[in-house]
Design an enzyme around this catalytic site. Structure first.
Site, PDB file in Angstrom:
ATOM      1  N   SER A  91       0.857  -1.182   0.000  1.00  0.00           N
ATOM      2  CA  SER A  91       0.000   0.000   0.000  1.00  0.00           C
ATOM      3  C   SER A  91       0.890   1.228   0.000  1.00  0.00           C
ATOM      4  CB  SER A  91      -0.907   0.013   1.239  1.00  0.00           C
ATOM      5  OG  SER A  91      -1.404   1.320   1.490  1.00  0.00           O
ATOM      6  N   GLY A  92       0.617   2.162  -0.898  1.00  0.00           N
ATOM      7  CA  GLY A  92       1.416   3.382  -0.954  1.00  0.00           C
ATOM      8  C   GLY A  92       1.253   4.250   0.272  1.00  0.00           C
ATOM      9  N   GLY A 259      -1.927   5.269  -2.906  1.00  0.00           N
ATOM     10  CA  GLY A 259      -0.768   5.089  -3.769  1.00  0.00           C
ATOM     11  C   GLY A 259      -1.009   4.051  -4.846  1.00  0.00           C
ATOM     12  N   THR A 260      -1.665   2.926  -4.466  1.00  0.00           N
ATOM     13  CA  THR A 260      -1.920   1.885  -5.465  1.00  0.00           C
ATOM     14  C   THR A 260      -2.940   2.346  -6.494  1.00  0.00           C
ATOM     15  OG1 THR A 260      -3.402   0.888  -3.821  1.00  0.00           O
ATOM     16  CG2 THR A 260      -1.233  -0.121  -4.101  1.00  0.00           C
TER      17      THR A 260
END
Length: 347
Positions: A91-92, A259-260
């Protein structure tokens, strides 16, 4: 177990998404990699995730990142991501928050200017670049997972909505990408509840109709996420901006663009030929927060154009605390914690 236990936490957020970093109080986990330790928690010791994301300690919109010793000597620390839907391998926003936390906790000493270090996620090593000015962590840039378009402009009939056109990207999880305008959304905060309801209906319809398989990982479960896309505008040469909203769970639209989700957008823009290596996309959330994704390279992997990318955002520390877990509390299920708190058990 003793009637009271404590877990040390540092609460952070990136783009509005709260990540609760567990910095102490948990026993060492079995497993010779961070991925194996994540699988142990997922399969045999899910009590910690439930404790910190459910009442009375948490809410489903939060995430939890458990700091663990890195199993790869090149990494400064490892981390395991826990969310209401389970255990994503990457995860970003969680990575940005975890990187901020290891700097603020002194696990990685801060240095003025730019500094680099690695973290070990369940997906593998992640290169981090931090920008520190006057002792403040002002930005974190992390690698996004290699991302690609699995399906392009498919159609599905959704009860109550009609025919919906969507694409599917993989960027750490499978995402349905939907043009917000086709559903009448401007991606403003007042639309949040209706966005969640609409996304839930679309995701349920897709899950009922088909599954998805990663070209190397194989079956990674049903499609869990949906990303609403606003129009893309070019605000400077090679720099684009788009309003965005990411759905992750019934009733939950992420406060950040994720982010993703940003990585998935870069994969789509590459697929459509509208972006080149070195170009950047800023995704802007319902709350006017944003992440910047940079498209760094593309390579062909079988049938797929796989996009390499980096995500930049800022993490903020919002609390440092000890959670007091009282096993006499009828709302607390301590039996589900004995795998990770076994050293606290009474003799």
């Amino acid at each position: 177990m003793k009637p009271e236990l404590t877990i040390q936490l540092m609460d952070t957020h990136a783009g509005g998404d709260v990540s609760r970093i567990v910095t102490g109080g948990i026993d060492p986990l079995p497993g010779d990699t961070v991925r194996a330790q994540m699988e142990y928690l997922r399969d045999d010791a899910d009590g910690l995730r439930r404790l910190l994301l459910e009442e009375p300690y948490g809410i489903p919109e939060m995430s939890v990142d458990l700091l663990v010793p890195a199993t790869d000597p090149r990494a400064a620390a490892g981390y395991i991501i826990m969310e209401v839907m389970g255990y994503p391998i990457y995860s970003g926003s969680n990575t940005i928050c975890t990187a901020t936390a290891v700097l603020e906790a002194g696990i990685v000493p801060k240095r003025e200017g730019k500094q680099s270090f690695m973290l070990e996620s369940p997906a593998g090593l992640v290169q981090i670049e931090a920008t520190v000015r006057d002792g403040v962590v002002e930005a974190i840039t992390c690698e996004g997972l290699p991302s690609y378009i699995h399906s392009y402009r498919e159609s599905i009939d959704v009860p109550g909505l009609g025919t919906i056109t969507y694409s599917v990207a993989y960027s750490g999880g499978f995402y349905a990408l939907v043009d917000a305008r086709q559903l009448g959304f401007e991606l403003t905060l007042d639309e949040e509840r209706r966005l969640a309801q609409t996304a839930h209906a679309i995701v349920e319809a897709i899950q009922a109709e088909r599954g998805f398989s990663h070209y190397t990982l194989g079956d990674v479960g049903p499609l869990p996420f949906l990303h609403f896309m606003g129009p893309v505008e070019e605000v400077a040469e090679g720099f684009y901006r788009s309003r965005s909203a990411t759905y992750v769970h019934p009733g939950v639209i992420c406060r950040s663009t994720t982010g993703t989700g940003t990585s998935a957008r870069l994969a789509l823009m590459n697929y459509e030929g509208s972006i080149s290596p070195g170009d950047r996309l800023e995704t802007v959330s319902l709350r006017e927060t944003g992440f910047i994704g940079e498209f760094s390279d593309v390579q062909q992997e079988g049938d797929y154009q796989v996009v390499k990318n980096h995500i930049t955002g800022r993490g903020y520390v919002i609390a440092r605390s000890d959670i007091v877990v009282n096993c006499d509390d009828p709302m607390v299920e301590c039996d589900a914690l004995h795998h990770v708190l076994s050293s606290r058990r009474t003799e």
